[in-house]
Design a protein around this motif. Structure first.
Motif, PDB file in Angstrom:
ATOM      1  N   ALA A  58      14.091  -6.545  -4.793  1.00 55.15           N
ATOM      2  CA  ALA A  58      15.341  -5.866  -4.494  1.00 55.15           C
ATOM      3  C   ALA A  58      16.075  -6.081  -3.335  1.00 55.15           C
ATOM      4  CB  ALA A  58      14.754  -4.167  -4.345  1.00 55.15           C
ATOM      5  N   LEU A  94      -9.721  -1.751   8.434  1.00 51.99           N
ATOM      6  CA  LEU A  94     -10.374  -0.478   8.636  1.00 51.99           C
ATOM      7  C   LEU A  94      -9.781   0.945   8.166  1.00 51.99           C
ATOM      8  CD1 LEU A  94     -12.968   0.459  10.150  1.00 51.99           C
ATOM      9  CD2 LEU A  94     -12.074   0.635  12.142  1.00 51.99           C
ATOM     10  N   MET A 100       0.869  -1.095  -0.168  1.00 55.21           N
ATOM     11  CA  MET A 100       0.089   0.095  -0.115  1.00 55.21           C
ATOM     12  C   MET A 100       0.743   1.408   0.034  1.00 55.21           C
ATOM     13  SD  MET A 100      -2.891  -1.256   2.665  1.00 55.21           S
ATOM     14  CE  MET A 100      -3.406  -3.062   2.465  1.00 55.21           C
ATOM     15  N   GLU A 152       8.001  -4.661  -7.529  1.00 54.15           N
ATOM     16  CA  GLU A 152       7.227  -5.554  -6.145  1.00 54.15           C
ATOM     17  C   GLU A 152       7.935  -7.014  -6.487  1.00 54.15           C
ATOM     18  OE1 GLU A 152       4.763  -5.673  -3.974  1.00 54.15           O
ATOM     19  OE2 GLU A 152       5.103  -7.626  -4.008  1.00 54.15           O
ATOM     20  N   ASN A 168      -3.425   3.180   7.111  1.00 54.15           N
ATOM     21  CA  ASN A 168      -3.698   4.712   7.013  1.00 54.15           C
ATOM     22  C   ASN A 168      -2.194   5.406   7.026  1.00 54.15           C
ATOM     23  OD1 ASN A 168      -6.547   4.974   7.498  1.00 54.15           O
ATOM     24  ND2 ASN A 168      -6.297   3.186   8.548  1.00 54.15           N
ATOM     25  N   ARG A 184      -8.978  -6.133   1.913  1.00 54.94           N
ATOM     26  CA  ARG A 184      -7.463  -5.735   1.191  1.00 54.94           C
ATOM     27  C   ARG A 184      -7.529  -5.755  -0.283  1.00 54.94           C
ATOM     28  NH1 ARG A 184      -2.901  -5.930   4.964  1.00 54.94           N
ATOM     29  NH2 ARG A 184      -3.969  -5.376   7.027  1.00 54.94           N
ATOM     30  N   ASP A 202       4.989   0.425   6.785  1.00 56.39           N
ATOM     31  CA  ASP A 202       5.521  -0.591   7.956  1.00 56.39           C
ATOM     32  C   ASP A 202       6.876  -0.908   7.927  1.00 56.39           C
ATOM     33  OD1 ASP A 202       2.895  -0.938   8.601  1.00 56.39           O
ATOM     34  OD2 ASP A 202       2.948  -3.118   8.057  1.00 56.39           O
TER      35      ASP A 202
HETATM   36  C1  LIG Z   1      -4.182  -8.363  11.510  1.00 51.00           C
HETATM   37  C2  LIG Z   1      -3.734  -7.033  10.792  1.00 51.00           C
HETATM   38  C3  LIG Z   1      -4.841  -6.385  10.938  1.00 51.00           C
HETATM   39  C4  LIG Z   1      -4.582  -5.036  10.536  1.00 51.00           C
HETATM   40  N1  LIG Z   1      -5.462  -4.119  10.364  1.00 51.00           N
HETATM   41  C5  LIG Z   1      -5.425  -2.982   9.965  1.00 51.00           C
HETATM   42  C6  LIG Z   1      -6.525  -1.891   9.883  1.00 51.00           C
HETATM   43  O1  LIG Z   1      -7.492  -2.193  10.371  1.00 51.00           O
HETATM   44  N2  LIG Z   1      -6.396  -0.744   9.470  1.00 51.00           N
HETATM   45  C7  LIG Z   1      -5.127  -0.108   9.004  1.00 51.00           C
HETATM   46  O2  LIG Z   1      -4.848   0.851   8.712  1.00 51.00           O
HETATM   47  N3  LIG Z   1      -3.991  -1.015   8.967  1.00 51.00           N
HETATM   48  C8  LIG Z   1      -4.280  -2.321   9.345  1.00 51.00           C
HETATM   49  N4  LIG Z   1      -3.148  -3.310   9.704  1.00 51.00           N
HETATM   50  C9  LIG Z   1      -1.726  -2.848   9.079  1.00 51.00           C
HETATM   51  C10 LIG Z   1      -1.819  -2.769   7.470  1.00 51.00           C
HETATM   52  O3  LIG Z   1      -2.027  -4.001   7.089  1.00 51.00           O
HETATM   53  C11 LIG Z   1      -0.206  -2.580   7.282  1.00 51.00           C
HETATM   54  O4  LIG Z   1       0.039  -1.372   7.907  1.00 51.00           O
HETATM   55  C12 LIG Z   1      -0.122  -2.205   5.642  1.00 51.00           C
HETATM   56  O5  LIG Z   1      -0.253  -3.354   5.086  1.00 51.00           O
HETATM   57  C13 LIG Z   1       1.325  -1.639   5.563  1.00 51.00           C
HETATM   58  O6  LIG Z   1       1.464  -1.566   4.240  1.00 51.00           O
HETATM   59  P1  LIG Z   1       2.922  -1.466   3.346  1.00 51.00           P
HETATM   60  O7  LIG Z   1       2.933  -1.148   1.997  1.00 51.00           O
HETATM   61  O8  LIG Z   1       3.763  -0.811   4.242  1.00 51.00           O
HETATM   62  O9  LIG Z   1       3.680  -2.858   3.736  1.00 51.00           O
HETATM   63  P2  LIG Z   1       3.172  -4.277   3.221  1.00 51.00           P
HETATM   64  O10 LIG Z   1       1.719  -4.452   3.215  1.00 51.00           O
HETATM   65  O11 LIG Z   1       3.913  -5.354   3.783  1.00 51.00           O
HETATM   66  O12 LIG Z   1       3.698  -4.403   1.543  1.00 51.00           O
HETATM   67  C14 LIG Z   1       5.215  -4.572   1.444  1.00 51.00           C
HETATM   68  C15 LIG Z   1       5.111  -4.986  -0.094  1.00 51.00           C
HETATM   69  O13 LIG Z   1       6.668  -4.945  -0.377  1.00 51.00           O
HETATM   70  C16 LIG Z   1       6.765  -6.175  -1.192  1.00 51.00           C
HETATM   71  N5  LIG Z   1       8.150  -6.643  -1.021  1.00 51.00           N
HETATM   72  C17 LIG Z   1       8.537  -7.273   0.205  1.00 51.00           C
HETATM   73  N6  LIG Z   1       9.965  -7.236  -0.166  1.00 51.00           N
HETATM   74  C18 LIG Z   1      10.340  -6.823  -1.381  1.00 51.00           C
HETATM   75  C19 LIG Z   1      11.510  -6.800  -2.017  1.00 51.00           C
HETATM   76  N7  LIG Z   1      12.597  -7.004  -1.308  1.00 51.00           N
HETATM   77  N8  LIG Z   1      11.410  -6.132  -3.268  1.00 51.00           N
HETATM   78  C20 LIG Z   1      10.334  -5.544  -3.728  1.00 51.00           C
HETATM   79  N9  LIG Z   1       9.055  -5.777  -3.069  1.00 51.00           N
HETATM   80  C21 LIG Z   1       9.104  -6.356  -1.936  1.00 51.00           C
HETATM   81  C22 LIG Z   1       5.618  -7.241  -0.563  1.00 51.00           C
HETATM   82  O14 LIG Z   1       5.678  -8.294  -1.523  1.00 51.00           O
HETATM   83  C23 LIG Z   1       4.493  -6.345  -0.288  1.00 51.00           C
HETATM   84  O15 LIG Z   1       3.733  -6.250  -1.391  1.00 51.00           O
HETATM   85  C24 LIG Z   1      -3.520  -4.684   9.835  1.00 51.00           C
HETATM   86  C25 LIG Z   1      -2.630  -5.631   9.651  1.00 51.00           C
HETATM   87  C26 LIG Z   1      -2.550  -6.815  10.408  1.00 51.00           C
HETATM   88  C27 LIG Z   1      -1.572  -7.933  10.519  1.00 51.00           C
END
Ligand SMILES: Cc1cc2nc3c(=O)[nH]c(=O)nc-3n(C[C@H](O)[C@H](O)[C@H](O)COP(=O)(O)OP(=O)(O)OC[C@H]3O[C@@H](n4cnc5c(N)ncnc54)[C@H](O)[C@@H]3O)c2cc1C
Length: 398
Positions: free
Chosen positions: A115, A34, A1, A21, A300, A91, A286
């Protein structure tokens, strides 16, 4: 995200963006989430809120109690602001909407490319996948989640502590007679927790498809990781019985849970960084500030990161951007908001998912009572809405 949203937002500012990705065919991992008013605001700015509203489910009230009927949580967005609501989404719905916009954008995206390292040299960052050079860039955003190995290459003080509890979760079709729920949770101490939340339809579902309900079941991490190997059909039946014992109203919903493979595993880490930039490299989402999901903020915060970064680039010519200065400014702008949510989530998690006894005892005694005080309710719902930048005062301006 974080990666998708940042790529989109930056490309809309006229910047050339490459997105890598790791997964060959991106699919949503996990179940539902949420979206808070802040995340909704970012999607609105990207022009993506409307399609998501057509898929998700509006959530007003968050209610949680104990088996003995003691109220632990009772919060309403309406009492914060008459127009405010949480948006429960699958999601897949959020990812579908983001990827649809990405495909139509100028972003040069490549899937199936993991990467593995970067090198900062002069005015360039070089990115590699193994021995393959992916390109040389003016700046690099790391958005690869809490367990990023790339982040560890940043020379910034940091830590990533995996929480001792995780979860099994899934989206189940809402049976016709199932009660209309907002977010509903039931807790037994901090060792058991079941959550239900309406999340509407998935991306690509027919309009008449059954709406989904997100099911969240907390478990110690060791049990989460071994669950699928150990479970089998009997394990699933046992698990469903435990769920019904904790919250009987979920029984009709569990008719849709027939196969252990429907349950996804979730683990999470508390990621802390002294700041999020180093030279031309920035950690967002994250990757920069992973946290437990107790406050429903991670996605968010990822969306807000993207929005703030794009805002700093607005109106500037790509060739003239001073990336090290801009990324340092980003860290300053995000500090108060990210620090608050990181501290709040770290403080709350032991009350909901841990082996502790005192923390949930205090939660059960004081949360419901405190929530009836208007000032405490205001602060709690402001926290949930994602707008706080400090413990008493301070509001995020997007
Ligand atoms: C049980 C649970 C409930 C949740 N509920 C909520 C909620 O209600 N509301 C909310 O806001 N958040 C919620 N979250 C948190 C939310 O899911 C995360 O904060 C969000 O997914 C973070 O997004 P991101 O893009 O930072 O990381 P991620 O979603 O972890 O995405 C990382 C991406 O990087 C890719 N990647 C990994 N390594 C590499 C690499 N070396 N090279 C290229 N690509 C790579 C992965 O394939 C993935 O697509 C929840 C999480 C969990 C576990």
């Amino acid at each position: 995200m974080a990666g998708c949203a940042a790529a989109l937002a930056l490309s809309r500012q006229g910047l050339a963006v490459d997105l890598f990705e790791a997964v060959a065919e991106p699919q949503p991992i996990g179940a539902g989430l949420l979206l808070q008013p802040t995340g909704q605001q970012v999607l609105q700015a990207l022009g993506l809120l409307e399609p998501l509203l057509g898929l998700g489910a509006k959530v007003d009230r968050l209610f949680g109690d104990t088996p003995s009927g003691r109220t632990v949580l009772d919060m309403s967005y309406h009492r914060f602001s008459p127009q405010a609501y949480g948006l429960g989404v699958q999601r897949g719905a959020l990812m579908g909407v983001l990827w649809q916009a990405l495909r139509a954008s100028e972003v040069n995206w490549r899937c199936g490319v993991a990467a593995s390292r970067f090198e900062q040299e002069g005015e360039q960052v070089r990115l590699f996948a193994g021995e393959t050079a992916l390109g040389s860039y003016a700046a690099l955003l790391l958005a690869n989640g809490s367990f990023s190995k790339l982040r560890e290459q940043m020379q910034v003080k940091q830590s990533a502590r995996v929480f001792p509890y995780g979860a099994l979760w899934t989206v189940l079709p809402r049976p016709a007679q199932f009660p209309e729920l907002d977010l509903r949770q039931r807790f037994r101490g901090a060792r058991q927790m079941l959550g239900l939340m309406p999340v509407g339809r998935n991306f690509g579902d027919a309009p008449e498809a059954a709406a989904g309900v997100n099911l969240f079941w907390s478990l110690p991490l060791a049990e989460v990781q071994g669950w699928h190997a150990a479970a089998g059909a009997q394990g699933l039946a046992r698990l469903k019985q435990e769920m019904v014992d904790l919250l009987p109203l979920c029984e009709p919903l569990l008719g849709g849970l027939q196969d252990p493979a429907q349950l996804r595993q979730a683990r999470y880490a508390d990621v802390q960084m002294a700041h999020w930039h180093q030279g031309r490299v920035l950690a967002i989402g994250d990757c920069g500030h992973g946290m437990s999901p107790q406050l429903g903020q991670g996605a968010n915060l990822a969306l807000i990161d993207a929005h703030v970064l794009a805002g700093l680039c607005a109106g500037q010519n790509q060739g003239q951007l001073d990336w090290p200065a801009l990324l340092a400014r980003y860290s300053r702008e995000r500090r108060a908001h990210l620090r608050f949510y990181s501290q709040a989530s770290r403080g709350l998690t032991p009350m909901f998912q841990s082996n502790q006894r005192l923390a949930p005892f205090l939660r059960d005694r004081f949360f419901g009572w405190g929530g009836r005080l208007p000032l405490v309710h205001q602060q709690s719902i402001a926290t949930l809405s994602g707008v706080k930048t400090g413990w008493l005062l301070g509001r995020l301006k997007l």
